[in-house]
Design a protein around this motif. Structure first.
Motif, PDB file in Angstrom:
ATOM      1  N   GLU A 214       0.803  -1.318  -0.076  1.00  0.00           N
ATOM      2  CA  GLU A 214      -0.043  -0.141  -0.177  1.00  0.00           C
ATOM      3  C   GLU A 214       0.748   1.227  -0.041  1.00  0.00           C
ATOM      4  O   GLU A 214       0.362   2.269   0.521  1.00  0.00           O
ATOM      5  N   PHE A 216       1.230   2.950  -2.631  1.00  0.00           N
ATOM      6  CA  PHE A 216       0.489   4.033  -3.430  1.00  0.00           C
ATOM      7  C   PHE A 216      -0.287   4.727  -2.642  1.00  0.00           C
ATOM      8  O   PHE A 216      -0.909   6.001  -3.379  1.00  0.00           O
ATOM      9  N   ARG A 217      -0.710   4.576  -1.351  1.00  0.00           N
ATOM     10  CA  ARG A 217      -1.509   5.639  -0.712  1.00  0.00           C
ATOM     11  C   ARG A 217      -0.645   7.093  -0.214  1.00  0.00           C
ATOM     12  O   ARG A 217      -1.120   7.913  -0.389  1.00  0.00           O
ATOM     13  N   SER A 218       0.661   6.640  -0.305  1.00  0.00           N
ATOM     14  CA  SER A 218       1.415   7.876   0.255  1.00  0.00           C
ATOM     15  C   SER A 218       2.212   8.451  -1.056  1.00  0.00           C
ATOM     16  O   SER A 218       2.661   9.544  -1.231  1.00  0.00           O
ATOM     17  N   SER A 220       1.008   8.352  -4.701  1.00  0.00           N
ATOM     18  CA  SER A 220      -0.389   7.851  -5.492  1.00  0.00           C
ATOM     19  C   SER A 220      -0.048   8.044  -6.939  1.00  0.00           C
ATOM     20  O   SER A 220      -0.744   8.001  -7.532  1.00  0.00           O
ATOM     21  N   HIS A 221       0.920   8.493  -7.201  1.00  0.00           N
ATOM     22  CA  HIS A 221       1.312   9.039  -8.625  1.00  0.00           C
ATOM     23  C   HIS A 221       2.244   7.975  -9.241  1.00  0.00           C
ATOM     24  O   HIS A 221       3.296   7.789  -8.842  1.00  0.00           O
ATOM     25  N   MET A 279      -4.427  -0.625  -7.961  1.00  0.00           N
ATOM     26  CA  MET A 279      -3.948   0.734  -7.230  1.00  0.00           C
ATOM     27  C   MET A 279      -4.532   1.767  -7.798  1.00  0.00           C
ATOM     28  O   MET A 279      -5.185   2.761  -7.197  1.00  0.00           O
ATOM     29  N   THR A 280      -5.123   1.663  -9.227  1.00  0.00           N
ATOM     30  CA  THR A 280      -5.816   2.667  -9.937  1.00  0.00           C
ATOM     31  C   THR A 280      -7.268   2.582  -9.229  1.00  0.00           C
ATOM     32  O   THR A 280      -8.092   3.827  -9.250  1.00  0.00           O
ATOM     33  N   GLU A 282      -8.202   1.873  -6.301  1.00  0.00           N
ATOM     34  CA  GLU A 282      -7.984   2.602  -5.133  1.00  0.00           C
ATOM     35  C   GLU A 282      -7.892   4.254  -5.250  1.00  0.00           C
ATOM     36  O   GLU A 282      -7.582   4.853  -4.122  1.00  0.00           O
ATOM     37  N   ALA A 284      -5.234   5.724  -7.147  1.00  0.00           N
ATOM     38  CA  ALA A 284      -3.871   6.215  -7.717  1.00  0.00           C
ATOM     39  C   ALA A 284      -4.237   6.510  -9.223  1.00  0.00           C
ATOM     40  O   ALA A 284      -4.848   6.074 -10.015  1.00  0.00           O
ATOM     41  N   SER A 285      -3.402   7.555  -9.570  1.00  0.00           N
ATOM     42  CA  SER A 285      -3.066   7.748 -10.889  1.00  0.00           C
ATOM     43  C   SER A 285      -2.076   6.872 -11.781  1.00  0.00           C
ATOM     44  O   SER A 285      -0.872   6.757 -10.909  1.00  0.00           O
TER      45      SER A 285
END
Length: 335
Positions: A214, A216-218, A220-221, A279-280, A282, A284-285
């Motif tokens: 996780e 990608f939560r911090s 997120s790109h 991830m996307t 959730e 994320a880009s």
């Protein structure tokens, strides 16, 4: 109690626990605690395949809590464990032959990685593992595609400037410094906290590792810039342990390794896509750099300093880096 004594005690417990099945030979496989990645899947699949090949005669015991990533190769070399899943990029600073995969713009896809392995690199790596790490290779694999994960978008070459980016190999560190980024060393266990505290602005890491941890939560790109996208690992068995095995046991381990490698490559693209999609979904880009943007970063001005440094380190180890690089470039160009 020291580390080796602890492992010995664990092994004895395993023997006692098997009781009447004491004739079953066990190999302790050290691996990283990386849920959902190709390393985790390959570790357990290898154990399953060996059990099918030699039921009740040979077992691989997977343990993901004994060793950190940097300890894996030294531990199999020294016989602390029987086998490991070792990671190439961690060693590229001292073993530049393993850094070939990290050179900018050389190996860009899983298919190119396999082509270079088949053409010459597999034998180079096996020789290196044997001579320098006292290890026999039963499988060569790769992490899910590495992408750049950042707290803010990196969608132009200029966006790299000033970013503190965590890297795990010498070649990528040199390359991103050419782009104006700041290579920042950080232990894997500290990456999430480092992102939260701003110690780093981003990192290169396998897509499935980022998904399952996780990160990608911090960060997120997600940026696909094809900077060292395919990074390898290998299932290794200590040479002393390997040489003590019987022909049927060696055949079973070899067959299991080949099956693991074949399955990993067959599912590689789908595995990476599943993690990126997860991830996307959730929030994320995902950004894929254009050919124009890629051309703007993979210039001679940016890549040549990396190549020169790598060739110098190759020469220090007695290798012709120019020849190796030229051969890899011809293979990936389809020549």
């Amino acid at each position: 109690m020291n580390f080796r004594t602890t492992l010995t005690a664990l092994s004895l417990v395993g023997v006692i626990a098997t009781g009447a099945h004491a004739e079953n030979k066990e190999l302790l496989l050290g691996t990283m605690a990386v849920p959902g990645t190709t390393v985790e899947k390959a570790s357990h699949l290898f154990a399953e395949k060996v059990a099918v090949e030699m039921p009740g005669q040979l077992s691989v015991i997977v343990n993901d809590s004994l060793l950190k990533g940097a300890q894996l190769a030294p531990s199999v070399r020294d016989g602390v464990v029987d086998a490991v899943v070792a990671v190439h990029p961690y060693l590229s600073g001292s073993e530049p032959v393993m850094g070939l995969q990290n050179l900018p713009g050389v190996i860009r896809t899983a298919e190119e990685y396999q082509d270079v392995l088949a053409a010459f690199w597999r034998e180079d790596l096996r020789t290196l593992w044997n001579n320098n790490w006292n290890a026999h290779v039963v499988a060569e694999g790769a992490w899910a595609t590495h992408n750049l994960f950042t707290a803010k978008p990196v969608e132009t070459p200029e966006d790299f400037k000033g970013l503190k980016i965590r890297v795990h190999n010498a070649e990528t560190a040199r390359f991103i410094s050419q782009l104006g980024a700041l290579p920042t060393p950080l232990d894997a266990s500290e990456m999430a906290a480092g992102l939260e505290r701003g110690v780093i602005d981003g990192l290169f890491t396998p897509s499935c590792y980022a998904f399952k941890q996780e990160l990608f939560r911090s960060a997120s790109h997600i940026g696909n810039w094809q900077i060292g996208p395919i990074r390898g690992w290998a299932i290794l068995i200590n040479n002393d342990k390997w040489n003590a095995l019987g022909a049927d046991e060696k055949a079973a381990l070899t067959s299991a390794g080949e099956a693991v490698e074949a399955e990993m490559w067959a599912t590689f693209a789908a595995n990476t896509a599943e993690c990126v999609d997860g991830m996307t979904a959730e929030g994320a880009s995902y950004f894929e750099a254009s050919d124009e943007d890629m051309s703007a970063i993979f210039t001679d001005a940016n890549t040549q300093p990396v190549f020169v440094d790598w060739k110098s380190r190759m020469a220090d180890k007695g290798f012709d880096g120019g020849k190796t690089l030229d051969l890899a470039m011809k293979v990936t160009a389809g020549e």
